[in-house]
Design a protein around this motif. Sequence first.
Motif, PDB file in Angstrom:
ATOM      1  N   CYS A 171       0.803  -1.197  -0.098  1.00  0.00           N
ATOM      2  CA  CYS A 171       0.183   0.148   0.066  1.00  0.00           C
ATOM      3  C   CYS A 171       0.880   1.159  -0.100  1.00  0.00           C
ATOM      4  CB  CYS A 171      -1.030   0.040   1.161  1.00  0.00           C
ATOM      5  SG  CYS A 171      -2.189  -1.609   1.568  1.00  0.00           S
ATOM      6  N   LEU A 172       0.093   2.344  -0.747  1.00  0.00           N
ATOM      7  CA  LEU A 172       0.625   3.541  -0.398  1.00  0.00           C
ATOM      8  C   LEU A 172       0.095   4.097   1.137  1.00  0.00           C
ATOM      9  CD1 LEU A 172       0.586   5.209  -3.840  1.00  0.00           C
ATOM     10  CD2 LEU A 172       2.544   4.536  -2.428  1.00  0.00           C
ATOM     11  N   VAL A 173       0.795   5.018   1.831  1.00  0.00           N
ATOM     12  CA  VAL A 173       0.195   5.542   3.204  1.00  0.00           C
ATOM     13  C   VAL A 173       0.362   6.978   3.333  1.00  0.00           C
ATOM     14  CG1 VAL A 173       0.258   3.168   4.146  1.00  0.00           C
ATOM     15  CG2 VAL A 173       1.956   4.877   4.453  1.00  0.00           C
ATOM     16  N   ARG A 174      -0.562   7.497   4.081  1.00  0.00           N
ATOM     17  CA  ARG A 174      -0.328   8.940   4.626  1.00  0.00           C
ATOM     18  C   ARG A 174      -0.932   8.915   5.981  1.00  0.00           C
ATOM     19  NH1 ARG A 174      -1.790  13.329   0.170  1.00  0.00           N
ATOM     20  NH2 ARG A 174      -3.928  12.453   0.438  1.00  0.00           N
ATOM     21  N   PRO A 175      -0.410   9.680   6.910  1.00  0.00           N
ATOM     22  CA  PRO A 175       0.984  10.225   6.969  1.00  0.00           C
ATOM     23  C   PRO A 175       2.005   9.190   7.025  1.00  0.00           C
ATOM     24  CG  PRO A 175       0.006  10.695   9.108  1.00  0.00           C
ATOM     25  CD  PRO A 175      -0.831   9.907   8.174  1.00  0.00           C
ATOM     26  N   GLY A 176       2.999   9.297   6.311  1.00  0.00           N
ATOM     27  CA  GLY A 176       4.127   8.057   6.413  1.00  0.00           C
ATOM     28  C   GLY A 176       4.843   8.066   7.481  1.00  0.00           C
ATOM     29  N   LYS A 177       5.238   9.264   8.397  1.00  0.00           N
ATOM     30  CA  LYS A 177       5.971   9.233   9.671  1.00  0.00           C
ATOM     31  C   LYS A 177       5.294   8.360  10.597  1.00  0.00           C
ATOM     32  CE  LYS A 177       8.701  13.427   8.450  1.00  0.00           C
ATOM     33  NZ  LYS A 177       9.029  14.759   8.755  1.00  0.00           N
ATOM     34  N   LYS A 178       3.937   8.623  10.701  1.00  0.00           N
ATOM     35  CA  LYS A 178       2.832   8.005  11.744  1.00  0.00           C
ATOM     36  C   LYS A 178       2.628   6.439  11.693  1.00  0.00           C
ATOM     37  CE  LYS A 178       2.345  11.977  13.665  1.00  0.00           C
ATOM     38  NZ  LYS A 178       2.717  12.260  15.134  1.00  0.00           N
ATOM     39  N   LEU A 179       2.927   5.947  10.285  1.00  0.00           N
ATOM     40  CA  LEU A 179       2.396   4.683  10.076  1.00  0.00           C
ATOM     41  C   LEU A 179       3.903   3.561   9.928  1.00  0.00           C
ATOM     42  CD1 LEU A 179      -0.362   5.410   7.490  1.00  0.00           C
ATOM     43  CD2 LEU A 179      -0.417   4.891   9.764  1.00  0.00           C
ATOM     44  N   ARG A 180       4.380   3.690  11.046  1.00  0.00           N
ATOM     45  CA  ARG A 180       5.445   2.621  11.080  1.00  0.00           C
ATOM     46  C   ARG A 180       5.034   1.223  11.543  1.00  0.00           C
ATOM     47  NH1 ARG A 180       7.051   7.082  14.395  1.00  0.00           N
ATOM     48  NH2 ARG A 180       8.495   8.541  13.430  1.00  0.00           N
ATOM     49  N   GLU A 181       5.969   0.333  11.131  1.00  0.00           N
ATOM     50  CA  GLU A 181       5.705  -0.905  11.658  1.00  0.00           C
ATOM     51  C   GLU A 181       5.120  -1.238  12.937  1.00  0.00           C
ATOM     52  OE1 GLU A 181       8.220  -5.183  11.893  1.00  0.00           O
ATOM     53  OE2 GLU A 181       8.813  -3.847  10.620  1.00  0.00           O
ATOM     54  N   GLY A 182       3.923  -1.976  13.067  1.00  0.00           N
ATOM     55  CA  GLY A 182       3.195  -2.122  14.159  1.00  0.00           C
ATOM     56  C   GLY A 182       2.054  -1.115  14.313  1.00  0.00           C
ATOM     57  N   ALA A 183       1.782  -0.085  13.537  1.00  0.00           N
ATOM     58  CA  ALA A 183       0.752   0.887  13.737  1.00  0.00           C
ATOM     59  C   ALA A 183      -0.521   0.036  13.097  1.00  0.00           C
ATOM     60  CB  ALA A 183       1.036   2.015  12.706  1.00  0.00           C
ATOM     61  N   LYS A 184      -1.565   0.429  14.116  1.00  0.00           N
ATOM     62  CA  LYS A 184      -2.959  -0.362  13.856  1.00  0.00           C
ATOM     63  C   LYS A 184      -3.997   0.954  13.271  1.00  0.00           C
ATOM     64  CE  LYS A 184      -2.404  -3.830  17.302  1.00  0.00           C
ATOM     65  NZ  LYS A 184      -0.970  -3.741  17.385  1.00  0.00           N
ATOM     66  N   LEU A 185      -4.795   0.154  12.620  1.00  0.00           N
ATOM     67  CA  LEU A 185      -5.452   1.272  11.689  1.00  0.00           C
ATOM     68  C   LEU A 185      -7.011   0.820  11.728  1.00  0.00           C
ATOM     69  CD1 LEU A 185      -3.481   1.493   8.514  1.00  0.00           C
ATOM     70  CD2 LEU A 185      -3.275   2.817  10.458  1.00  0.00           C
ATOM     71  N   SER A 186      -7.938   1.640  11.625  1.00  0.00           N
ATOM     72  CA  SER A 186      -9.585   1.279  11.672  1.00  0.00           C
ATOM     73  C   SER A 186     -10.156   2.183  10.643  1.00  0.00           C
ATOM     74  CB  SER A 186     -10.199   1.554  13.075  1.00  0.00           C
ATOM     75  OG  SER A 186     -11.433   1.071  13.006  1.00  0.00           O
ATOM     76  N   PHE A 187     -11.099   1.466   9.860  1.00  0.00           N
ATOM     77  CA  PHE A 187     -11.771   1.969   8.731  1.00  0.00           C
ATOM     78  C   PHE A 187     -13.380   1.767   9.058  1.00  0.00           C
ATOM     79  CE2 PHE A 187      -7.574   0.579   7.430  1.00  0.00           C
ATOM     80  CZ  PHE A 187      -7.145   1.737   6.763  1.00  0.00           C
TER      81      PHE A 187
END
Length: 359
Positions: free
Chosen positions: A97-113
Amino acid sequence: MICIKTHDFYYDLPQELIAQTPLQKRNTSRLLTLNKVTGETGHYHFYDLPKFLKPGDCLVLNDSRVLPARLIGHRVPTGGVCEVVLLIDRGENTWECLVRPGKKLREGAKLSFGEGELTAEVTKVLEGGNRLIQFHYEGIFLEILEHLGKMPLPPYIKEELQDTERYQTVYSKEIGSAAAPTAGLHFTKELLEEIQAMGVQICYVTLHVGLGTFRPVKAEDITDHTMHSEYCMISQETADTINQTKAKGGRVICVGTTSCRTIESWAGEDGTLKESAGWTSIFIYPGYRFKVLDGLVTNFHLPESTLIMLVSALAGRKHVLAAYEEAVREKYRFFSFGDAMFIADVMPSKAENGEKPAK
């Protein structure tokens, strides 16, 4: 070896000519014809395309369908907004994937949609900045995408698309593209039926378009550019149709650079095709010898892009840039939702076609 400079494919394009929305009717876009041998041009509408086709020709279409691959969600637990664009299915519910913001989405980051019906975790940061993201959900992933996802429109389109089907071709079938094969957006079902009725064969290939298609060429010498890879397929039925067309002296006309890259990737040195599938990173630029392609239906492409280089390989850089300059003067609409070109060697006379300014 002759050095071919990226800047050799530059042309000046006023911003107001970049089409932001599709026309009300697909086939009413304008059509600039270009004789790839002489450089002669003509001005028509897309519904005039049958005038330039002949019984025995073969039209090759890319039936890939665009994923609603742009997801807007938030980071857990901070609640910060994030954006993810799906690029490549890597299996086991994991996508590159492409992501934004890149600085915040490091390995281990969890997301919800949405309301948590789709959650995800960044499992790896790849070289170049893309992420591997594993998704968690109940049900069918594509149905969830249809509900939560948005169309990943190109960066030069700033307006929101009201009808998402206008960024799909009327014959799209195989889901997997991150961008539309835009040359096909001009066709209606009725126009395709008219073309078939005049004795032109229609066949399909699949190439899943990646966002790398919009990546600029940064190398000064184009041969130093690393081409992106895309997955493509040719069925045995399509291979047979194209082989028979060539054997009988008909022309193979590709709709879009994606169809062109697919058949040229898998053609043998003698120009024959067979059922094939896999990744292609073919880079076509002036000096390339086409094995199968005779003509091309295509949109207008970005300056200094690999796509204008491909078109220049077919019709010659000087002819192409002269045609683009003419299109700018005549105020054609450019890029994804813009107007089209038809490039081939033999064109009916202008008198025969009743040419008129297509304004």
